[in-house]
Scaffold this motif. Sequence first.
Motif, PDB file in Angstrom:
ATOM      1  N   ASN A 100      81.083  73.941  50.987  1.00  0.00           N
ATOM      2  CA  ASN A 100      80.434  75.011  51.035  1.00  0.00           C
ATOM      3  C   ASN A 100      81.333  76.543  50.580  1.00  0.00           C
ATOM      4  O   ASN A 100      81.815  77.116  51.183  1.00  0.00           O
ATOM      5  CB  ASN A 100      79.560  75.153  52.404  1.00  0.00           C
ATOM      6  CG  ASN A 100      79.074  74.287  53.047  1.00  0.00           C
ATOM      7  OD1 ASN A 100      78.858  73.382  51.699  1.00  0.00           O
ATOM      8  ND2 ASN A 100      79.447  74.081  53.800  1.00  0.00           N
ATOM      9  N   ASN A 128      77.392  77.321  46.323  1.00  0.00           N
ATOM     10  CA  ASN A 128      76.667  76.508  44.970  1.00  0.00           C
ATOM     11  C   ASN A 128      75.566  75.698  45.944  1.00  0.00           C
ATOM     12  O   ASN A 128      75.551  74.373  45.400  1.00  0.00           O
ATOM     13  CB  ASN A 128      78.531  75.396  44.787  1.00  0.00           C
ATOM     14  CG  ASN A 128      78.849  74.818  46.179  1.00  0.00           C
ATOM     15  OD1 ASN A 128      78.395  75.455  47.381  1.00  0.00           O
ATOM     16  ND2 ASN A 128      79.745  74.129  46.639  1.00  0.00           N
ATOM     17  N   GLU A 129      75.103  76.912  46.528  1.00  0.00           N
ATOM     18  CA  GLU A 129      74.238  75.512  47.560  1.00  0.00           C
ATOM     19  C   GLU A 129      73.583  76.220  48.515  1.00  0.00           C
ATOM     20  O   GLU A 129      73.245  77.842  48.279  1.00  0.00           O
ATOM     21  CB  GLU A 129      74.887  74.534  48.975  1.00  0.00           C
ATOM     22  CG  GLU A 129      74.516  73.211  49.271  1.00  0.00           C
ATOM     23  CD  GLU A 129      73.884  74.496  50.421  1.00  0.00           C
ATOM     24  OE1 GLU A 129      72.069  74.241  50.722  1.00  0.00           O
ATOM     25  OE2 GLU A 129      73.955  75.015  51.139  1.00  0.00           O
TER      26      GLU A 129
END
Lengths: 253, 253
Positions: A100, A128-129
Amino acid sequence: MLSVVILGTGNLAMHLFRAFSKSTGVQVVQVVGRNPESLHSFSAHVATTTDHTSIKDANVYIIAVKDDAITEVSHHLNGKKGVVVHTSGAVGMDALEPENRGVFYPLQTFTKGKDIDLEKVPICIEANEGQSLILLRSLAHTLSQNVHEVNSEQRKKLHLAAVFVNNFTNYLYGIGEEICMKEGLSFDLLKPLIQETAEKIQSMSPKEAQTGPARRNDQKSMQDHLKLLDNDKHIALYNLMSEAIKQVYEEKL
Amino acid sequence: MLSVVILGTGNLAMHLFRAFSKSTGVQVVQVVGRNPESLHSFSAHVATTTDHTSIKDANVYIIAVKDDAITEVSHHLNGKKGVVVHTSGAVGMDALEPENRGVFYPLQTFTKGKDIDLEKVPICIEANEGQSLILLRSLAHTLSQNVHEVNSEQRKKLHLAAVFVNNFTNYLYGIGEEICMKEGLSFDLLKPLIQETAEKIQSMSPKEAQTGPARRNDQKSMQDHLKLLDNDKHIALYNLMSEAIKQVYEEKL
């Protein structure tokens, strides 16, 4: 309540620590640094450690270290559940190892001992999420009303732009100071002008705000100026700048 | 009560007129301009004329016209008893023909439609005669607390320094704007940084305030930046600036 661990003890780490300490909704649970001396200024207010194996759990880990140490420091956070972010303009998100990951980049110059009100500082975030991005946005909003999602490529360009408007501009200020000092004049004489120049473009485009001999292609003034300069670097800079400005406005003259 | 005639109808003439109108102790008795249209914005508040043969008597005649028109305008004031001054940074006092002459140079950038508080603006004065200097100092003090006696050589250097910290700095802002626009980012992102950069040197020397890749001789960041630039002028500027900054700090690294 969001919990944060700060990794790093430099200027930015200190500014972020101070800002988070004032904000409700965030708790800095630990500051991690390499050497005890640098941690000293934090240790009266928060848990600190030099030991990478005893980093506490937190929602967000903020790595505020030199660019070339980011990957190495992130390595110690592998396996942590929180989001690991760095704070650099020049480094891509994927320099971080943990699963994460994201970026938390306050676009400002931070000086030791000079307080900055982060409220208006743009904070550029990336993750990234999706869930991490939401988390970073909440965190950023505890500090600033000026939060932007910016990807790694855009951020690198912003960082480049920052070099022009901050580092290079400051160098021009230094030339101004040098010219004054050689004439026995105080640099203070230029300070109101410097402030107004910066203030002007808060409400108008630099392209409109441009003035001076190069803009109006005033050859005589430019020649006169070149005769007054005795530093080769300053002469080269004067020529290059004037040529570039002339070129922008040539068609408009 | 000091009486003033302003010759010229441009930005600076308008700013001076407004500032004198607010100050007690000064009365602008006339504004002189070449064409009636430019005089129009003054004419509701003060006597105006386009006729150089009907200029009123005053203590000070302020010529606020383009540099290359100063001598010609001053010619019409030959034989007047008051002090004739120009307002240019780049022109020597002796470009003026009249016997009592001087310079009244507010070191600031004046923009149409943008009010400037003259109170902190440095006003650089010069005169060819002691009584005139006293008169100019009184006049300057009605506008600003920041009055300096500066001779023609020093003033030219100040004007040169102003080109670096104002015109060239503004051009750097323009590069920042261009980089942002190409990435679809708002120039607003850079504005807090621009303001802080200008604010920082109000209390510290630009030499101390310098940061960035060139200052720490960070070759990798500089190479990365150069790869991101596609404008030849910007590349040349990046190289020249970086070399110059490196050179200043080389011995300190």
